[in-house]
Design a protein around this motif. Structure first.
Motif, short mmCIF file in Angstrom:
data_model
loop_
_atom_site.label_atom_id
_atom_site.label_comp_id
_atom_site.label_asym_id
_atom_site.label_seq_id
_atom_site.Cartn_x
_atom_site.Cartn_y
_atom_site.Cartn_z
N ALA A 17 0.62 -1.24 -0.05
CA ALA A 17 0.15 -0.02 0.12
C ALA A 17 0.74 1.38 -0.10
O ALA A 17 0.57 2.22 -0.62
CB ALA A 17 -0.81 -0.04 1.34
N LEU A 18 1.95 1.27 0.67
CA LEU A 18 2.96 2.51 0.86
C LEU A 18 3.55 2.49 -0.42
O LEU A 18 3.69 3.90 -1.11
CB LEU A 18 4.09 1.91 2.09
N ILE A 19 4.03 1.34 -1.33
CA ILE A 19 4.67 1.53 -2.54
C ILE A 19 3.60 2.09 -3.59
O ILE A 19 4.12 3.01 -4.19
CB ILE A 19 5.03 0.27 -3.01
N LEU A 20 2.37 1.81 -3.54
CA LEU A 20 1.35 2.34 -4.45
C LEU A 20 1.06 3.75 -4.26
O LEU A 20 0.83 4.44 -5.04
CB LEU A 20 0.10 1.55 -4.41
N VAL A 21 1.33 4.32 -3.03
CA VAL A 21 1.37 5.74 -2.68
C VAL A 21 2.65 6.55 -2.97
O VAL A 21 2.66 7.50 -3.49
CB VAL A 21 0.75 5.77 -1.13
#
Length: 105
Positions: A17-21
């Motif tokens: 999720a952090l990578i996608l943001v």
């Protein structure tokens, strides 16, 4: 689920999720704002380092684990970074005023 399986799933999902943001944000910032990326990276390392120092003090008995020490360390970095950024901005402004202008064809 076992404890290990929950850690595997939860941390894996949070990381993705952090990578996608963060990936699109860093991609946008990398075009003209490398200093911001450097700040985010170093700030993250400073957080990990200050926690590691405090945890090390707790387990080694060489000091007390104190959250205020973490806060003061982070604030110290932020103040010194702001001073650096201000000095850098002044130097760049002076440089752009002094450097010769290129003629457009």
């Amino acid at each position: 689920f076992s404890d290990k399986e929950l850690h595997f799933l939860v941390i894996g999902i949070i990381g993705m999720a952090l990578i996608l943001v963060i990936y699109p944000l860093f991609k946008m910032l990398s075009e003209n704002h490398v200093l911001i990326i450097a700040f985010i990276y170093v700030f993250t390392l400073i957080i990990v380092l200050t926690f590691a120092i405090e945890i090390g003090q707790k387990y080694s008995g060489t000091g007390t684990m104190d959250f205020d020490d973490i806060v003061f360390g982070l604030v110290g970095f932020m103040v010194l970074f702001l001073i650096f950024a201000a000095v850098r901005a002044v130097v760049l402004a002076i440089y752009h005023l002094i450097k010769p202008k290129k003629k457009k064809r």
